[in-house]
Write a protein that holds these residues in place. Sequence first.
Motif, PDB file in Angstrom:
ATOM      1  N   LEU A  58       0.823  -1.205   0.000  1.00 39.00           N
ATOM      2  CA  LEU A  58       0.000   0.000   0.000  1.00 39.00           C
ATOM      3  C   LEU A  58       0.865   1.266   0.000  1.00 39.00           C
ATOM      4  CD1 LEU A  58      -2.954   0.897   0.053  1.00 39.00           C
ATOM      5  CD2 LEU A  58      -2.812   0.932   2.525  1.00 39.00           C
ATOM      6  N   SER A  59       1.963   1.252   0.741  1.00 38.54           N
ATOM      7  CA  SER A  59       2.858   2.414   0.763  1.00 38.54           C
ATOM      8  C   SER A  59       3.506   2.642  -0.595  1.00 38.54           C
ATOM      9  CB  SER A  59       3.940   2.223   1.823  1.00 38.54           C
ATOM     10  OG  SER A  59       3.368   2.194   3.106  1.00 38.54           O
ATOM     11  N   LEU A  60       3.861   1.571  -1.272  1.00 37.26           N
ATOM     12  CA  LEU A  60       4.447   1.705  -2.597  1.00 37.26           C
ATOM     13  C   LEU A  60       3.436   2.263  -3.596  1.00 37.26           C
ATOM     14  CD1 LEU A  60       6.941   1.154  -4.379  1.00 37.26           C
ATOM     15  CD2 LEU A  60       5.914  -1.058  -4.905  1.00 37.26           C
ATOM     16  N   LEU A  61       2.210   1.770  -3.544  1.00 32.56           N
ATOM     17  CA  LEU A  61       1.171   2.267  -4.448  1.00 32.56           C
ATOM     18  C   LEU A  61       0.791   3.715  -4.155  1.00 32.56           C
ATOM     19  CD1 LEU A  61      -1.172  -0.845  -4.619  1.00 32.56           C
ATOM     20  CD2 LEU A  61       0.387  -0.019  -6.383  1.00 32.56           C
ATOM     21  N   ALA A  62       0.887   4.109  -2.893  1.00 33.14           N
ATOM     22  CA  ALA A  62       0.495   5.464  -2.509  1.00 33.14           C
ATOM     23  C   ALA A  62       1.671   6.435  -2.480  1.00 33.14           C
ATOM     24  CB  ALA A  62      -0.172   5.427  -1.139  1.00 33.14           C
ATOM     25  N   MET A  63       2.818   6.012  -2.981  1.00 35.23           N
ATOM     26  CA  MET A  63       3.994   6.882  -2.929  1.00 35.23           C
ATOM     27  C   MET A  63       3.807   8.244  -3.612  1.00 35.23           C
ATOM     28  SD  MET A  63       7.946   6.009  -3.736  1.00 35.23           S
ATOM     29  CE  MET A  63       7.915   4.591  -2.686  1.00 35.23           C
ATOM     30  N   PRO A  64       3.138   8.316  -4.776  1.00 35.10           N
ATOM     31  CA  PRO A  64       2.956   9.647  -5.383  1.00 35.10           C
ATOM     32  C   PRO A  64       2.162  10.617  -4.504  1.00 35.10           C
ATOM     33  CG  PRO A  64       2.551   7.939  -6.998  1.00 35.10           C
ATOM     34  CD  PRO A  64       2.710   7.254  -5.686  1.00 35.10           C
ATOM     35  N   ILE A  65       1.068  10.141  -3.925  1.00 35.02           N
ATOM     36  CA  ILE A  65       0.272  11.046  -3.087  1.00 35.02           C
ATOM     37  C   ILE A  65       0.986  11.331  -1.763  1.00 35.02           C
ATOM     38  CG2 ILE A  65      -1.171   9.301  -1.969  1.00 35.02           C
ATOM     39  CD1 ILE A  65      -3.491  11.395  -2.439  1.00 35.02           C
ATOM     40  N   LEU A  72       2.402  13.302   4.816  1.00 36.61           N
ATOM     41  CA  LEU A  72       1.236  13.253   5.703  1.00 36.61           C
ATOM     42  C   LEU A  72       0.284  12.117   5.350  1.00 36.61           C
ATOM     43  CD1 LEU A  72       0.396  17.005   6.270  1.00 36.61           C
ATOM     44  CD2 LEU A  72       1.455  15.393   7.836  1.00 36.61           C
ATOM     45  N   PHE A  73       0.308  11.662   4.098  1.00 36.95           N
ATOM     46  CA  PHE A  73      -0.576  10.566   3.715  1.00 36.95           C
ATOM     47  C   PHE A  73      -0.166   9.257   4.396  1.00 36.95           C
ATOM     48  CE2 PHE A  73      -2.524   7.458   0.807  1.00 36.95           C
ATOM     49  CZ  PHE A  73      -3.816   7.935   0.843  1.00 36.95           C
ATOM     50  N   ALA A  74       1.057   9.193   4.910  1.00 37.52           N
ATOM     51  CA  ALA A  74       1.490   8.008   5.653  1.00 37.52           C
ATOM     52  C   ALA A  74       0.640   7.804   6.905  1.00 37.52           C
ATOM     53  CB  ALA A  74       2.960   8.129   6.020  1.00 37.52           C
ATOM     54  N   VAL A  75       0.163   8.883   7.486  1.00 39.22           N
ATOM     55  CA  VAL A  75      -0.736   8.770   8.650  1.00 39.22           C
ATOM     56  C   VAL A  75      -2.048   8.119   8.229  1.00 39.22           C
ATOM     57  CG1 VAL A  75      -1.979  10.067  10.425  1.00 39.22           C
ATOM     58  CG2 VAL A  75       0.323  10.743   9.790  1.00 39.22           C
ATOM     59  N   ALA A  79      -3.618   4.669   9.578  1.00 38.13           N
ATOM     60  CA  ALA A  79      -4.999   4.585  10.055  1.00 38.13           C
ATOM     61  C   ALA A  79      -5.750   3.476   9.318  1.00 38.13           C
ATOM     62  CB  ALA A  79      -5.703   5.922   9.861  1.00 38.13           C
ATOM     63  N   ALA A  80      -5.474   3.327   8.039  1.00 39.17           N
ATOM     64  CA  ALA A  80      -6.101   2.243   7.278  1.00 39.17           C
ATOM     65  C   ALA A  80      -5.650   0.881   7.800  1.00 39.17           C
ATOM     66  CB  ALA A  80      -5.773   2.384   5.792  1.00 39.17           C
ATOM     67  N   MET A  81      -4.401   0.777   8.242  1.00 40.23           N
ATOM     68  CA  MET A  81      -3.916  -0.480   8.822  1.00 40.23           C
ATOM     69  C   MET A  81      -4.628  -0.777  10.144  1.00 40.23           C
ATOM     70  SD  MET A  81      -1.837  -1.652   6.591  1.00 40.23           S
ATOM     71  CE  MET A  81      -2.854  -0.851   5.372  1.00 40.23           C
ATOM     72  N   LEU A  82      -4.915   0.264  10.920  1.00 44.90           N
ATOM     73  CA  LEU A  82      -5.696   0.070  12.147  1.00 44.90           C
ATOM     74  C   LEU A  82      -7.111  -0.411  11.836  1.00 44.90           C
ATOM     75  CD1 LEU A  82      -4.846   3.035  14.558  1.00 44.90           C
ATOM     76  CD2 LEU A  82      -4.391   0.627  14.885  1.00 44.90           C
ATOM     77  N   GLY A 108      -5.426   7.520  16.504  1.00 49.07           N
ATOM     78  CA  GLY A 108      -4.861   6.255  16.962  1.00 49.07           C
ATOM     79  C   GLY A 108      -3.593   5.905  16.214  1.00 49.07           C
ATOM     80  N   ALA A 109      -3.553   6.176  14.914  1.00 48.41           N
ATOM     81  CA  ALA A 109      -2.352   5.909  14.130  1.00 48.41           C
ATOM     82  C   ALA A 109      -1.188   6.769  14.599  1.00 48.41           C
ATOM     83  CB  ALA A 109      -2.631   6.154  12.650  1.00 48.41           C
ATOM     84  N   VAL A 110      -1.463   8.011  14.926  1.00 50.02           N
ATOM     85  CA  VAL A 110      -0.411   8.903  15.431  1.00 50.02           C
ATOM     86  C   VAL A 110       0.098   8.403  16.782  1.00 50.02           C
ATOM     87  CG1 VAL A 110       0.075  11.244  16.241  1.00 50.02           C
ATOM     88  CG2 VAL A 110      -1.231  10.896  14.140  1.00 50.02           C
ATOM     89  N   ILE A 111      -0.817   8.030  17.659  1.00 50.85           N
ATOM     90  CA  ILE A 111      -0.429   7.536  18.984  1.00 50.85           C
ATOM     91  C   ILE A 111       0.370   6.249  18.868  1.00 50.85           C
ATOM     92  CG2 ILE A 111      -1.327   6.589  21.149  1.00 50.85           C
ATOM     93  CD1 ILE A 111      -3.646   8.631  20.850  1.00 50.85           C
ATOM     94  N   VAL A 112      -0.098   5.315  18.034  1.00 46.09           N
ATOM     95  CA  VAL A 112       0.613   4.048  17.849  1.00 46.09           C
ATOM     96  C   VAL A 112       2.002   4.293  17.276  1.00 46.09           C
ATOM     97  CG1 VAL A 112       0.614   1.916  16.490  1.00 46.09           C
ATOM     98  CG2 VAL A 112      -1.433   2.590  17.715  1.00 46.09           C
ATOM     99  N   ALA A 113       2.130   5.205  16.339  1.00 46.65           N
ATOM    100  CA  ALA A 113       3.437   5.486  15.745  1.00 46.65           C
ATOM    101  C   ALA A 113       4.396   6.087  16.767  1.00 46.65           C
ATOM    102  CB  ALA A 113       3.271   6.429  14.554  1.00 46.65           C
TER     103      ALA A 113
END
Length: 131
Positions: A58-65, A72-75, A79-82, A108-113
Amino acid sequence: MRILLAIVLNACALGAAALLLPGIGVQGVGDEIGMTLLAYLFVGAVFGIINAVIKPVLSLLAMPITCLTLGLFAVVINAAMLMLTAWVTSFFPMSFVVDSFFWDAILGAVIVAVVSALLNRFLMTPAARPA
């Protein structure tokens, strides 16, 4: 040994998110502390598997955005992984619950990270850290 430590660290990070956010938690464990700890260990293992298998694709596919948003899209990916972890564990008696994507999963994604980064920094020994 490293896998067990990663599961425990994931469980601690997810537990911290559940402690800080009312919309995140485990369901179907009752009031026993031992069952709650086992539930978080189970959810930590599922979260680790999802992060190891699906997140890189998913990170590879979303690399452009992700580049367009300066990372910021990494957050949103976290969140999608959660949310995916919550969906996968809904098929088991002990399930991880995330009420809403926008506030609960994103925060939650920010806290987990943050908790995972701190725990990895201070608890992983130099021999256990990947090279």
